[in-house]
Design an enzyme around this catalytic site. Structure first.
Site, PDB file in Angstrom:
ATOM      1  N   SER A 105       1.430 -48.453  83.591  1.00 37.06           N
ATOM      2  CA  SER A 105       0.852 -46.888  83.733  1.00 37.06           C
ATOM      3  C   SER A 105       0.550 -46.819  85.262  1.00 37.06           C
ATOM      4  CB  SER A 105      -0.377 -47.295  83.225  1.00 37.06           C
ATOM      5  OG  SER A 105      -1.036 -48.362  83.755  1.00 37.06           O
ATOM      6  N   HIS A 160      -3.844 -46.509  88.100  1.00 35.53           N
ATOM      7  CA  HIS A 160      -3.317 -44.922  87.767  1.00 35.53           C
ATOM      8  C   HIS A 160      -3.330 -44.149  89.269  1.00 35.53           C
ATOM      9  CE1 HIS A 160      -4.390 -45.345  83.139  1.00 35.53           C
ATOM     10  NE2 HIS A 160      -3.546 -46.083  83.592  1.00 35.53           N
TER      11      HIS A 160
END
Length: 198
Positions: A105, A160
């Site tokens: 991610s 992220h």
């Protein structure tokens, strides 16, 4: 990532994902080990996932942002993906010292950051209406993911953000320094070396 997940399943892990101990054995990012001679875990963790939903979501997002490869070039895209994944892993390491983290991610969000940077850098070349609509969609995407990430346990928002920031900065520099005589492999090598150096 998909091939690695298949290997993990073949070794007997549940489709819902390996346990933290299994993830450590597979190469997950675990601060006490990563910080003490096993820095390679920052790389291997990028190719590991906690179950079908985890890898499925990452692959769907990566598919949605695949056109960034055409915008930047294949070599630059791969180098930036690698750098964003590494920095995302470092961010996770710094903020979650006792967690066993894994997943792509950080790298995937790096590609959304890269797309945002290209949009900003090339704004004058685009139709104003299309630019505004695209930026609103990106803003909505980031806001939803931030709220969802903060509301749900087990989602590494720090990774992220680290990946997103890396993708944005890297792609912005690549776009602004783009010339007809630019050497893609050399530019990609610089991005990869800087990411690894960090």
């Amino acid at each position: 990532s998909v091939a690695m997940f298949a290997c993990v399943l073949a070794q007997g892990a549940s489709a819902s994902g390996p346990t933290p101990l299994e993830m450590i054995a597979l190469g997950g990012d675990f601060a006490p080990l990563t910080r003490n001679g096993e820095a390679w875990r920052l790389v291997t963790a990028m190719f590991l996932h906690y179950g079908l939903i985890h890898i499925g979501m990452n692959m769907v997002c990566l598919y949605q942002i695949r056109f960034v490869e055409r915008m930047l070039g294949r070599a630059e895209f791969l180098a930036l993906y690698f750098a964003a994944g590494l920095v995302g892993g470092l961010a996770s390491l710094a903020t979650h010292p006792n967690a066993v983290s894994a997943g792509a991610s950080g790298a995937v969000f790096g590609m959304f950051g890269a797309f945002t940077a290209v949009m900003v850098a090339r704004r004058k070349q685009m139709d104003p209406g299309a630019w505004q609509r695209t930026m609103r969609s990106l803003g909505t995407f980031f806001a939803i993911n931030l709220v969802f990430g903060l509301a749900q346990s087990g989602i590494d928002v720090t990774a992220h953000i680290g990946g997103l920031a890396t993708g944005f900065v890297g792609a912005f520099v690549l776009t602004k320094t783009e010339k007809p005589t630019a050497k893609p492999l050399l530019r990609a090598l610089v991005v990869a070396v800087v990411g690894a150096g960090i």
